[in-house]
Write a protein that holds these residues in place. Structure first.
Motif, PDB file in Angstrom:
ATOM      1  N   ALA A  22      41.676  41.472  47.524  1.00  0.00           N
ATOM      2  CA  ALA A  22      41.956  40.160  46.950  1.00  0.00           C
ATOM      3  C   ALA A  22      41.220  39.937  45.634  1.00  0.00           C
ATOM      4  CB  ALA A  22      41.586  39.066  47.954  1.00  0.00           C
ATOM      5  N   SER A  23      39.975  40.354  45.555  1.00  0.00           N
ATOM      6  CA  SER A  23      39.231  40.133  44.314  1.00  0.00           C
ATOM      7  C   SER A  23      39.795  40.964  43.166  1.00  0.00           C
ATOM      8  CB  SER A  23      37.746  40.424  44.507  1.00  0.00           C
ATOM      9  OG  SER A  23      37.544  41.783  44.784  1.00  0.00           O
ATOM     10  N   GLN A  24      40.250  42.176  43.463  1.00  0.00           N
ATOM     11  CA  GLN A  24      40.845  43.005  42.418  1.00  0.00           C
ATOM     12  C   GLN A  24      42.169  42.409  41.937  1.00  0.00           C
ATOM     13  OE1 GLN A  24      40.954  46.679  44.580  1.00  0.00           O
ATOM     14  NE2 GLN A  24      39.043  47.437  43.651  1.00  0.00           N
ATOM     15  N   ARG A  25      42.964  41.896  42.868  1.00  0.00           N
ATOM     16  CA  ARG A  25      44.225  41.254  42.480  1.00  0.00           C
ATOM     17  C   ARG A  25      43.957  40.024  41.621  1.00  0.00           C
ATOM     18  NH1 ARG A  25      45.495  42.091  48.027  1.00  0.00           N
ATOM     19  NH2 ARG A  25      45.290  39.853  48.359  1.00  0.00           N
ATOM     20  N   PHE A  26      42.930  39.248  41.994  1.00  0.00           N
ATOM     21  CA  PHE A  26      42.574  38.055  41.229  1.00  0.00           C
ATOM     22  C   PHE A  26      42.136  38.426  39.815  1.00  0.00           C
ATOM     23  CE2 PHE A  26      39.388  35.015  39.755  1.00  0.00           C
ATOM     24  CZ  PHE A  26      40.144  33.849  39.763  1.00  0.00           C
ATOM     25  N   MET A  27      41.313  39.461  39.709  1.00  0.00           N
ATOM     26  CA  MET A  27      40.835  39.879  38.393  1.00  0.00           C
ATOM     27  C   MET A  27      41.992  40.375  37.521  1.00  0.00           C
ATOM     28  SD  MET A  27      37.723  39.124  38.319  1.00  0.00           S
ATOM     29  CE  MET A  27      36.908  40.008  37.024  1.00  0.00           C
ATOM     30  N   ARG A  28      42.951  41.086  38.118  1.00  0.00           N
ATOM     31  CA  ARG A  28      44.112  41.529  37.354  1.00  0.00           C
ATOM     32  C   ARG A  28      44.953  40.338  36.921  1.00  0.00           C
ATOM     33  NH1 ARG A  28      44.510  45.788  40.777  1.00  0.00           N
ATOM     34  NH2 ARG A  28      45.969  44.709  42.134  1.00  0.00           N
ATOM     35  N   ALA A  29      45.144  39.369  37.802  1.00  0.00           N
ATOM     36  CA  ALA A  29      45.976  38.204  37.496  1.00  0.00           C
ATOM     37  C   ALA A  29      45.354  37.337  36.407  1.00  0.00           C
ATOM     38  CB  ALA A  29      46.199  37.383  38.759  1.00  0.00           C
ATOM     39  N   THR A  30      44.035  37.231  36.382  1.00  0.00           N
ATOM     40  CA  THR A  30      43.383  36.365  35.402  1.00  0.00           C
ATOM     41  C   THR A  30      42.871  37.126  34.183  1.00  0.00           C
ATOM     42  OG1 THR A  30      41.259  36.574  36.529  1.00  0.00           O
ATOM     43  CG2 THR A  30      42.654  34.723  37.172  1.00  0.00           C
ATOM     44  N   GLY A  31      43.133  38.411  34.131  1.00  0.00           N
ATOM     45  CA  GLY A  31      42.626  39.226  33.030  1.00  0.00           C
ATOM     46  C   GLY A  31      43.097  38.754  31.669  1.00  0.00           C
ATOM     47  N   LYS A  32      44.365  38.371  31.547  1.00  0.00           N
ATOM     48  CA  LYS A  32      44.877  37.912  30.259  1.00  0.00           C
ATOM     49  C   LYS A  32      44.252  36.582  29.872  1.00  0.00           C
ATOM     50  CE  LYS A  32      49.158  40.421  30.635  1.00  0.00           C
ATOM     51  NZ  LYS A  32      50.562  40.392  30.960  1.00  0.00           N
ATOM     52  N   LEU A  33      44.041  35.714  30.842  1.00  0.00           N
ATOM     53  CA  LEU A  33      43.390  34.441  30.545  1.00  0.00           C
ATOM     54  C   LEU A  33      41.950  34.662  30.101  1.00  0.00           C
ATOM     55  CD1 LEU A  33      44.657  32.229  33.499  1.00  0.00           C
ATOM     56  CD2 LEU A  33      45.314  32.082  31.098  1.00  0.00           C
ATOM     57  N   ARG A  34      41.242  35.556  30.772  1.00  0.00           N
ATOM     58  CA  ARG A  34      39.860  35.836  30.396  1.00  0.00           C
ATOM     59  C   ARG A  34      39.792  36.469  29.017  1.00  0.00           C
ATOM     60  NH1 ARG A  34      37.930  39.604  33.490  1.00  0.00           N
ATOM     61  NH2 ARG A  34      39.712  39.865  34.830  1.00  0.00           N
ATOM     62  N   ALA A  35      40.818  37.236  28.639  1.00  0.00           N
ATOM     63  CA  ALA A  35      40.838  37.831  27.304  1.00  0.00           C
ATOM     64  C   ALA A  35      40.964  36.753  26.234  1.00  0.00           C
ATOM     65  CB  ALA A  35      41.995  38.817  27.193  1.00  0.00           C
ATOM     66  N   ILE A  36      41.678  35.675  26.548  1.00  0.00           N
ATOM     67  CA  ILE A  36      41.865  34.584  25.583  1.00  0.00           C
ATOM     68  C   ILE A  36      40.683  33.619  25.606  1.00  0.00           C
ATOM     69  CG2 ILE A  36      43.297  32.585  25.026  1.00  0.00           C
ATOM     70  CD1 ILE A  36      45.662  34.233  26.196  1.00  0.00           C
TER      71      ILE A  36
END
Length: 80
Positions: free
Chosen positions: A12-26
């Motif tokens: 679950a944590s890996q899926r969350f990090m992948r899902a929010t990766g683009k937001l964290r990049a911005i």
């Protein structure tokens, strides 16, 4: 066979990090600083200035429920 399909998804944590990766990049990483701290003298001055600025305005509500902001004293130009 079931394990191969779960390896691609990750936990679950890996899926969350992948899902929010683009937001964290911005927006950058989440702030980890404490919200509980003593106010500095500069912050106290800024807070007093903001409070003084808000005192010069007044909110008017129309009968239809809409609101707008007007100066309390139209002749006062000190903070504008």
């Amino acid at each position: 066979m079931g394990k191969a399909s779960s390896e691609g998804k990750g936990n679950a944590s890996q899926r969350f990090m992948r899902a929010t990766g683009k937001l964290r990049a911005i927006f950058g990483p989440a702030s980890r600083t404490s919200l509980v701290h003593d106010m500095t003298e500069e912050n106290r001055r800024l807070l007093a200035q903001r409070e003084a600025e808000t005192q010069q305005w007044e909110t008017i509500t129309r009968p239809d429920g809409s609101t707008y902001v007007v100066p309390r004293n139209p002749g006062d130009q000190s903070l504008r």
